[in-house]
Design a protein around this motif. Structure first.
Motif, PDB file in Angstrom:
ATOM      1  N   SER A 124      12.507 -46.851 -16.823  1.00 32.11           N
ATOM      2  CA  SER A 124      11.564 -48.848 -16.250  1.00 32.11           C
ATOM      3  C   SER A 124      11.145 -48.585 -17.673  1.00 32.11           C
ATOM      4  CB  SER A 124      11.295 -48.259 -14.969  1.00 32.11           C
ATOM      5  OG  SER A 124      10.444 -47.685 -14.840  1.00 32.11           O
ATOM      6  N   GLN A 125      10.662 -47.818 -17.839  1.00 31.36           N
ATOM      7  CA  GLN A 125       9.885 -48.153 -18.998  1.00 31.36           C
ATOM      8  C   GLN A 125      10.526 -49.478 -19.796  1.00 31.36           C
ATOM      9  OE1 GLN A 125       7.427 -45.176 -20.424  1.00 31.36           O
ATOM     10  NE2 GLN A 125       7.314 -45.748 -22.157  1.00 31.36           N
ATOM     11  N   HIS A 126      11.649 -48.755 -20.448  1.00 26.28           N
ATOM     12  CA  HIS A 126      12.406 -48.961 -21.322  1.00 26.28           C
ATOM     13  C   HIS A 126      13.653 -50.357 -21.092  1.00 26.28           C
ATOM     14  CE1 HIS A 126      11.432 -46.345 -23.612  1.00 26.28           C
ATOM     15  NE2 HIS A 126      11.640 -44.533 -22.493  1.00 26.28           N
ATOM     16  N   ASN A 127      13.826 -50.503 -19.510  1.00 28.00           N
ATOM     17  CA  ASN A 127      14.599 -51.395 -19.348  1.00 28.00           C
ATOM     18  C   ASN A 127      14.437 -52.205 -18.163  1.00 28.00           C
ATOM     19  OD1 ASN A 127      17.111 -52.620 -17.781  1.00 28.00           O
ATOM     20  ND2 ASN A 127      18.762 -51.379 -19.073  1.00 28.00           N
ATOM     21  N   ILE A 128      14.296 -53.752 -17.847  1.00 31.36           N
ATOM     22  CA  ILE A 128      13.538 -54.704 -17.005  1.00 31.36           C
ATOM     23  C   ILE A 128      14.921 -54.703 -15.964  1.00 31.36           C
ATOM     24  CG2 ILE A 128      15.356 -56.603 -17.445  1.00 31.36           C
ATOM     25  CD1 ILE A 128      11.546 -56.282 -16.300  1.00 31.36           C
ATOM     26  N   TYR A 129      16.087 -54.482 -16.331  1.00 31.74           N
ATOM     27  CA  TYR A 129      16.567 -54.250 -14.943  1.00 31.74           C
ATOM     28  C   TYR A 129      16.330 -53.076 -13.719  1.00 31.74           C
ATOM     29  CZ  TYR A 129      19.654 -57.815 -16.637  1.00 31.74           C
ATOM     30  OH  TYR A 129      19.372 -59.002 -17.400  1.00 31.74           O
ATOM     31  N   ILE A 130      15.946 -51.792 -15.098  1.00 21.10           N
ATOM     32  CA  ILE A 130      15.629 -49.984 -13.761  1.00 21.10           C
ATOM     33  C   ILE A 130      14.062 -50.561 -12.967  1.00 21.10           C
ATOM     34  CG2 ILE A 130      15.140 -48.354 -14.500  1.00 21.10           C
ATOM     35  CD1 ILE A 130      17.244 -48.042 -16.846  1.00 21.10           C
ATOM     36  N   GLN A 131      13.548 -51.713 -14.400  1.00 24.43           N
ATOM     37  CA  GLN A 131      12.804 -51.840 -13.412  1.00 24.43           C
ATOM     38  C   GLN A 131      12.365 -52.484 -11.970  1.00 24.43           C
ATOM     39  OE1 GLN A 131       9.733 -54.274 -16.466  1.00 24.43           O
ATOM     40  NE2 GLN A 131       8.887 -52.219 -16.354  1.00 24.43           N
ATOM     41  N   ILE A 132      13.157 -53.175 -12.150  1.00 25.31           N
ATOM     42  CA  ILE A 132      13.367 -53.824 -10.844  1.00 25.31           C
ATOM     43  C   ILE A 132      14.151 -52.974 -10.008  1.00 25.31           C
ATOM     44  CG2 ILE A 132      14.909 -55.684  -9.467  1.00 25.31           C
ATOM     45  CD1 ILE A 132      14.242 -57.200 -11.912  1.00 25.31           C
ATOM     46  N   LEU A 133      15.551 -52.063 -10.017  1.00 24.99           N
ATOM     47  CA  LEU A 133      15.620 -51.227  -9.579  1.00 24.99           C
ATOM     48  C   LEU A 133      14.164 -49.685  -8.003  1.00 24.99           C
ATOM     49  CD1 LEU A 133      18.696 -50.043 -10.649  1.00 24.99           C
ATOM     50  CD2 LEU A 133      18.410 -51.037  -8.792  1.00 24.99           C
ATOM     51  N   VAL A 134      13.874 -49.370  -9.540  1.00 27.58           N
ATOM     52  CA  VAL A 134      12.393 -48.663  -8.739  1.00 27.58           C
ATOM     53  C   VAL A 134      11.976 -49.178  -7.638  1.00 27.58           C
ATOM     54  CG1 VAL A 134      10.259 -47.166  -9.295  1.00 27.58           C
ATOM     55  CG2 VAL A 134      12.283 -47.557 -11.182  1.00 27.58           C
ATOM     56  N   PRO A 135      11.167 -50.391  -7.389  1.00 32.52           N
ATOM     57  CA  PRO A 135      10.993 -50.800  -5.590  1.00 32.52           C
ATOM     58  C   PRO A 135      11.875 -50.831  -5.169  1.00 32.52           C
ATOM     59  CG  PRO A 135      10.538 -52.610  -7.484  1.00 32.52           C
ATOM     60  CD  PRO A 135      10.926 -50.965  -8.583  1.00 32.52           C
ATOM     61  N   PHE A 136      12.846 -50.594  -5.390  1.00 29.59           N
ATOM     62  CA  PHE A 136      13.936 -50.974  -4.553  1.00 29.59           C
ATOM     63  C   PHE A 136      14.749 -49.995  -4.127  1.00 29.59           C
ATOM     64  CE2 PHE A 136      14.797 -55.881  -5.941  1.00 29.59           C
ATOM     65  CZ  PHE A 136      15.379 -56.436  -4.591  1.00 29.59           C
ATOM     66  N   GLY A 137      15.167 -49.093  -4.656  1.00 33.64           N
ATOM     67  CA  GLY A 137      15.240 -47.824  -4.283  1.00 33.64           C
ATOM     68  C   GLY A 137      14.238 -47.524  -3.425  1.00 33.64           C
ATOM     69  N   PHE A 138      13.145 -47.431  -4.125  1.00 34.53           N
ATOM     70  CA  PHE A 138      11.358 -46.597  -3.370  1.00 34.53           C
ATOM     71  C   PHE A 138      12.138 -47.558  -1.404  1.00 34.53           C
ATOM     72  CE2 PHE A 138       7.304 -46.044  -1.978  1.00 34.53           C
ATOM     73  CZ  PHE A 138       7.486 -44.473  -2.034  1.00 34.53           C
ATOM     74  N   PHE A 139      11.738 -48.633  -1.461  1.00 38.44           N
ATOM     75  CA  PHE A 139      12.196 -48.842  -0.471  1.00 38.44           C
ATOM     76  C   PHE A 139      13.015 -48.701   0.560  1.00 38.44           C
ATOM     77  CE2 PHE A 139      13.626 -52.728   1.947  1.00 38.44           C
ATOM     78  CZ  PHE A 139      12.828 -53.183   3.060  1.00 38.44           C
TER      79      PHE A 139
END
Length: 199
Positions: free
Chosen positions: A11-26
């Motif tokens: 996630s620290q290398h890609n903004i889209y993965i940064q968005i995926l992390v909270p959605f995935g956790f949710f």
């Protein structure tokens, strides 16, 4: 839960993965809660907590001001409440089982991983109030979040590499408590599974 470990470093290398992390956790936590046969009011409460956490997490991705950092602490508080309630709910469900089955084993693994994430959130809150609460190696260039997640699971599993050390009093006490949980939870879980299996 395992995908969380794969997505966070990326996630620290890609903004889209940064968005995926909270959605995935949710979605992972909500799907786990939905399998526990709670009343509609309890499920609704979990959804509200998870929604608040998701919303504040998404705001934090796009805004890096001090207000956003303060919002990150509020997000961590929501996440902590959510995780604590989820751990209690899953533990009660697992504890009520009379036979060892895949759900009981998966529930135990889920709780163990959630404990590591919960302590990671505690460490993040301490770090917000005291940036010198942990001593990080000078050569490590990863973000504080990844360092704290790594430290949390190294402490939970009682590996203790010693590359990251708590300096703040609260951080030291919390890491001791996490180490105790890391030893006691598997021992109690295994004893429970063995007693259920013998029945």
């Amino acid at each position: 839960m395992i995908t969380f470990f794969i997505l966070v470093p990326l996630s620290q290398h890609n903004i889209y993965i940064q968005i995926l992390v909270p959605f995935g956790f949710f979605f992972v936590i909500i799907s786990a809660i939905n399998t526990l046969n709670f009343s509609k009011k309890v499920i609704k409460f979990f959804f509200i907590l998870a929604g608040l956490s998701l919303f504040t997490n998404l705001i934090n991705i796009y805004d890096e001001t001090y207000l956003s950092e303060l919002l990150a602490v509020i997000t961590n508080i929501f996440d902590c409440i959510f995780l604590i309630l989820s751990i209690i709910a899953i533990y009660q469900k697992v504890h009520l089982e009379t036979n060892v089955n895949n759900d009981v084993i998966r529930g135990g693994i889920c709780i163990y991983i959630m404990l590591g994430i919960l302590w990671y959130l505690f460490y993040k809150m301490i770090f917000f109030f005291d940036i010198n609460a942990f001593h990080f190696p000078e050569f490590r260039k990863t973000s504080e979040s990844i360092n704290l997640l790594y430290f949390s699971f190294v402490t939970l599993t009682t590996v203790g590499y010693g590359d990251i050390t708590p300096v703040n009093n609260f951080a030291m006490i919390l890491s001791n408590l996490e180490g105790l949980c890391g030893q006691l939870f598997p021992a109690i879980s295994i004893a429970t599974l063995v007693s259920l299996y013998k029945k």
